[in-house]
Design a protein around this motif. Structure first.
Motif, mmCIF file in Angstrom:
data_model
loop_
_atom_site.group_PDB
_atom_site.id
_atom_site.type_symbol
_atom_site.label_atom_id
_atom_site.label_comp_id
_atom_site.label_asym_id
_atom_site.label_seq_id
_atom_site.Cartn_x
_atom_site.Cartn_y
_atom_site.Cartn_z
ATOM 1 N N LEU A 176 41.206 59.761 54.585
ATOM 2 C CA LEU A 176 42.222 60.504 55.258
ATOM 3 C C LEU A 176 42.080 60.508 56.671
ATOM 4 O O LEU A 176 41.190 61.377 57.251
ATOM 5 C CB LEU A 176 42.510 61.946 54.531
ATOM 6 C CG LEU A 176 43.368 62.774 55.039
ATOM 7 C CD1 LEU A 176 44.925 62.109 54.692
ATOM 8 C CD2 LEU A 176 43.407 64.135 54.187
ATOM 9 N N VAL A 177 42.969 59.873 57.389
ATOM 10 C CA VAL A 177 43.014 59.990 58.970
ATOM 11 C C VAL A 177 43.853 60.895 59.381
ATOM 12 O O VAL A 177 44.991 60.840 59.135
ATOM 13 C CB VAL A 177 43.279 58.491 59.413
ATOM 14 C CG1 VAL A 177 43.099 58.554 61.105
ATOM 15 C CG2 VAL A 177 42.289 57.637 58.751
ATOM 16 N N GLY A 178 43.388 61.795 60.147
ATOM 17 C CA GLY A 178 44.341 63.094 60.623
ATOM 18 C C GLY A 178 43.644 64.302 60.335
ATOM 19 O O GLY A 178 42.953 64.365 59.075
ATOM 20 N N THR A 179 43.973 65.309 60.970
ATOM 21 C CA THR A 179 43.233 66.620 60.604
ATOM 22 C C THR A 179 44.541 67.769 60.826
ATOM 23 O O THR A 179 44.120 68.919 60.917
ATOM 24 C CB THR A 179 41.948 66.975 61.636
ATOM 25 O OG1 THR A 179 42.463 67.065 62.991
ATOM 26 C CG2 THR A 179 41.108 66.084 61.294
ATOM 27 N N GLY A 180 45.669 67.521 61.070
ATOM 28 C CA GLY A 180 46.689 68.456 61.095
ATOM 29 C C GLY A 180 46.903 69.008 59.803
ATOM 30 O O GLY A 180 46.452 68.971 58.647
ATOM 31 N N GLY A 181 48.366 69.627 59.910
ATOM 32 C CA GLY A 181 48.794 70.335 58.657
ATOM 33 C C GLY A 181 49.062 69.325 57.502
ATOM 34 O O GLY A 181 48.926 69.754 56.352
ATOM 35 N N GLN A 182 49.842 68.067 57.711
ATOM 36 C CA GLN A 182 50.028 67.419 56.583
ATOM 37 C C GLN A 182 48.601 66.643 56.090
ATOM 38 O O GLN A 182 48.665 66.455 54.784
ATOM 39 C CB GLN A 182 50.878 66.155 57.210
ATOM 40 C CG GLN A 182 52.463 66.439 57.276
ATOM 41 C CD GLN A 182 52.963 66.505 55.689
ATOM 42 O OE1 GLN A 182 52.268 66.652 54.645
ATOM 43 N NE2 GLN A 182 54.324 66.901 55.769
ATOM 44 N N ALA A 183 47.719 66.485 56.790
ATOM 45 C CA ALA A 183 46.419 65.889 56.480
ATOM 46 C C ALA A 183 45.848 67.169 55.447
ATOM 47 O O ALA A 183 45.359 66.718 54.376
ATOM 48 C CB ALA A 183 45.542 65.530 57.447
ATOM 49 N N ARG A 184 45.931 68.223 55.809
ATOM 50 C CA ARG A 184 45.410 69.533 55.039
ATOM 51 C C ARG A 184 46.107 69.444 53.573
ATOM 52 O O ARG A 184 45.359 69.713 52.686
ATOM 53 C CB ARG A 184 45.371 70.812 55.897
ATOM 54 C CG ARG A 184 45.107 71.841 55.015
ATOM 55 C CD ARG A 184 45.029 72.938 55.937
ATOM 56 N NE ARG A 184 44.508 74.298 55.084
ATOM 57 C CZ ARG A 184 43.420 74.581 54.724
ATOM 58 N NH1 ARG A 184 42.571 73.990 55.172
ATOM 59 N NH2 ARG A 184 43.145 75.644 54.013
ATOM 60 N N MET A 185 47.532 69.450 53.687
ATOM 61 C CA MET A 185 47.998 69.477 52.632
ATOM 62 C C MET A 185 47.851 68.381 51.676
ATOM 63 O O MET A 185 47.719 68.446 50.429
ATOM 64 C CB MET A 185 49.622 69.457 52.792
ATOM 65 C CG MET A 185 50.668 69.599 51.394
ATOM 66 S SD MET A 185 50.271 71.090 50.549
ATOM 67 C CE MET A 185 50.624 72.461 51.695
ATOM 68 N N HIS A 186 47.683 67.201 52.142
ATOM 69 C CA HIS A 186 47.417 65.989 51.308
ATOM 70 C C HIS A 186 45.933 66.099 50.771
ATOM 71 O O HIS A 186 45.956 65.924 49.656
ATOM 72 C CB HIS A 186 47.256 64.671 52.330
ATOM 73 C CG HIS A 186 48.712 64.206 52.313
ATOM 74 N ND1 HIS A 186 49.740 64.927 52.824
ATOM 75 C CD2 HIS A 186 49.416 63.131 51.832
ATOM 76 C CE1 HIS A 186 51.224 64.103 52.639
ATOM 77 N NE2 HIS A 186 50.848 63.234 51.944
ATOM 78 N N ALA A 187 45.081 66.556 51.709
ATOM 79 C CA ALA A 187 43.598 66.958 50.832
ATOM 80 C C ALA A 187 43.798 67.897 49.816
ATOM 81 O O ALA A 187 43.076 67.809 48.737
ATOM 82 C CB ALA A 187 42.780 67.387 52.044
ATOM 83 N N LEU A 188 44.603 69.025 49.882
ATOM 84 C CA LEU A 188 44.673 70.070 48.851
ATOM 85 C C LEU A 188 45.265 69.567 47.625
ATOM 86 O O LEU A 188 44.819 69.644 46.273
ATOM 87 C CB LEU A 188 45.629 71.039 49.380
ATOM 88 C CG LEU A 188 44.736 72.146 50.378
ATOM 89 C CD1 LEU A 188 45.867 73.098 51.196
ATOM 90 C CD2 LEU A 188 43.700 72.889 49.871
#
Length: 306
Positions: free
Chosen positions: A129-141
């Protein structure tokens, strides 16, 4: 009319119901059962934008209204705020208001997970998962919720950024995610997901053919977080073909032959058309917001009203 804030909207949109709802919305849009006009964008002061995205089906008439105000960063306010207004299609009666940012974030993640499961034919074992913003967070969740046991690998612009992102998910949501370099994260990864707002590629030009590439962060013709070499050589899938032609900078900048681009609904209907190596680019569509509304209306308990 029921008004739901961020927390309430989140509770109404569990991924186990939202993902199949998005799949149905893709098929309904394809069949002409969902109608949506092009997004309207009007200027706001200091470089801001006001966006309106209407959509209807036989049950609901919805409009997502979003204000993008970059100047808010200077005063500690959100730069993106919005609402989804829901009315009954047959009578026009107002039914519900949902938090627009939550709807967008969760339905975007639902589209990504649906695409991954559809193109792979099942759940992945590991995701870079490349990215650490809001969308990356939601995708990780979403991935941790949907695929228990999946190996999540975080890649930020810097090693410290990756570590902070992984630590915050571990502390706040008890998600096990490793902070790795890009090279380490891609090694043997089932999927590589780019969730950034980068203007240039954040993935290398030589991603292994066995890895499914997904791009969801870039949303203008000027943005391209996926490497052009991979776009040109892989079987390319999109969530919305018309939207991709106007907004998918990853594809536009690569000079892609659009006859090679397939809507994800094709894979939903005929899975045998999938052919590795594959790449999925998502741009969003008001029909995916409508999918969220269908889920929320089914789950709404009516506890918040005016």
């Amino acid at each position: 009319m029921h008004i739901h804030d961020e927390q309430a909207t989140t509770a109404l949109l569990p991924f186990d119901r939202l993902i199949p709802a998005v799949a149905q919305a893709m098929l309904d849009l394809r069949a002409g059962h969902i109608h949506a006009s092009q997004r309207t964008v009007l200027p706001l002061p200091e470089g801001g934008s006001y966006l309106a995205m209407p959509c209807t089906d036989a049950q609901f008439a919805i409009t997502k209204l979003v204000a993008v105000t970059p100047a808010n960063r200077l005063v500690g306010q959100p730069t993106i705020q919005g609402r989804v207004i829901v009315s009954q299609a047959s009578t026009g009666t107002p039914l519900m208001v949902l938090d627009g940012s939550v709807v967008t974030a969760r339905r975007t993640a639902a589209v990504t997970l649906l695409g991954i499961e559809t193109l792979l034919g099942g759940a992945p074992s590991s995701v870079a998962l490349v990215g650490t913003g809001g969308q990356a967070r939601m995708h990780a969740l979403a991935m941790a919720e949907r695929w228990p046991g999946v190996e999540l690998r975080s890649v930020g612009r810097t090693a410290s950024q990756s570590k902070l992102f992984a630590a915050s998910l571990a502390d706040e949501a008890h998600i096990n995610i490793k902070a790795l370099s890009l090279e380490q994260a891609l090694l043997g990864a089932t999927v590589a997901v780019a969730a950034t707002t980068s203007l240039t590629a954040v993935l290398p030009p030589d991603v292994d053919a066995s890895t499914l590439i997904v791009g969801l962060g870039s949303f203008t013709p000027e943005m391209a977080e996926l490497p052009a070499a991979q776009v040109r050589t892989r079987q390319v899938w999109v969530d919305d073909l018309d939207g991709a032609r106007h907004e998918a900078g990853d594809l536009l900048q690569a000079g892609l032959d659009w006859s090679r681009v397939h809507p994800l609904s094709d894979a939903l209907l005929t899975p045998e058309v999938r052919r590795a190596p594959m790449l999925l680019k998502t741009v969003g569509h008001a029909a995916w917001d409508l999918a969220a509304v269908r889920v929320a209306m089914g789950a709404d308990t009516g506890n918040s009203t005016i």
